[in-house]
Write a protein that holds these residues in place. Structure first.
Motif, PDB file in Angstrom:
ATOM      1  N   ASP A  36       2.858  -4.513 -10.904  1.00 46.69           N
ATOM      2  CA  ASP A  36       1.668  -5.053 -10.241  1.00 46.69           C
ATOM      3  C   ASP A  36       1.489  -4.468  -8.848  1.00 46.69           C
ATOM      4  N   GLU A  37       2.590  -4.342  -8.106  1.00 45.92           N
ATOM      5  CA  GLU A  37       2.515  -3.758  -6.773  1.00 45.92           C
ATOM      6  C   GLU A  37       2.084  -2.299  -6.843  1.00 45.92           C
ATOM      7  N   LEU A  38       2.608  -1.575  -7.800  1.00 47.23           N
ATOM      8  CA  LEU A  38       2.262  -0.170  -7.955  1.00 47.23           C
ATOM      9  C   LEU A  38       0.783  -0.012  -8.300  1.00 47.23           C
ATOM     10  N   ILE A  39       0.290  -0.817  -9.211  1.00 47.72           N
ATOM     11  CA  ILE A  39      -1.126  -0.764  -9.590  1.00 47.72           C
ATOM     12  C   ILE A  39      -2.011  -1.096  -8.394  1.00 47.72           C
ATOM     13  N   GLU A  40      -1.654  -2.132  -7.675  1.00 42.64           N
ATOM     14  CA  GLU A  40      -2.446  -2.526  -6.508  1.00 42.64           C
ATOM     15  C   GLU A  40      -2.438  -1.438  -5.439  1.00 42.64           C
ATOM     16  N   ASN A  41      -1.291  -0.798  -5.227  1.00 40.68           N
ATOM     17  CA  ASN A  41      -1.221   0.288  -4.250  1.00 40.68           C
ATOM     18  C   ASN A  41      -2.105   1.461  -4.656  1.00 40.68           C
ATOM     19  N   TYR A  42      -2.136   1.783  -5.945  1.00 43.32           N
ATOM     20  CA  TYR A  42      -3.009   2.850  -6.427  1.00 43.32           C
ATOM     21  C   TYR A  42      -4.477   2.504  -6.182  1.00 43.32           C
ATOM     22  N   LYS A  43      -4.860   1.266  -6.440  1.00 37.38           N
ATOM     23  CA  LYS A  43      -6.245   0.856  -6.234  1.00 37.38           C
ATOM     24  C   LYS A  43      -6.642   0.937  -4.760  1.00 37.38           C
TER      25      LYS A  43
END
Length: 98
Positions: A36-43
């Motif tokens: 979730d953190e990785l996805i949010e950072n990409y966004k």
């Protein structure tokens, strides 16, 4: 007397070692939180790229493509993401700026 001092000193260091080792293992994040953190950072990173180049649409598209290629490579190397999850995330990111 020397033996007593050496015994107390070694006991002290043993207790400190066990205490530090115990506290170190508490910082491991669950797999879902990491994803979730990785996805949010990409966004967030893509939003910053889109804002930075909002005046020049051609350059914005080029930078977005570079970003998506990099993300695709990183996700292909990441053990937490299945191929289908990575494909869905890339699709979601590509639709984000529209």
């Amino acid at each position: 007397m020397e033996y007593l001092f050496a015994l107390l000193l070694s006991a002290f260091f043993t207790v400190v070692y066990i205490y530090l080792k115990k506290n170190k293992t508490n910082f491991v994040k669950p797999k879902a939180v990491k994803k979730d953190e990785l996805i949010e950072n990409y966004k967030v990173e893509l939003q910053e790229i889109l804002k930075k180049y909002e005046d020049n649409k051609e350059l914005q598209l080029q930078e977005k493509l570079k970003f998506l290629k990099r993300v695709n490579y990183e996700l292909s190397m990441n053990i937490f993401f299945e191929q289908e999850e990575a494909r869905n995330l890339i699709q979601e990111l590509s639709n984000l700026g529209k």
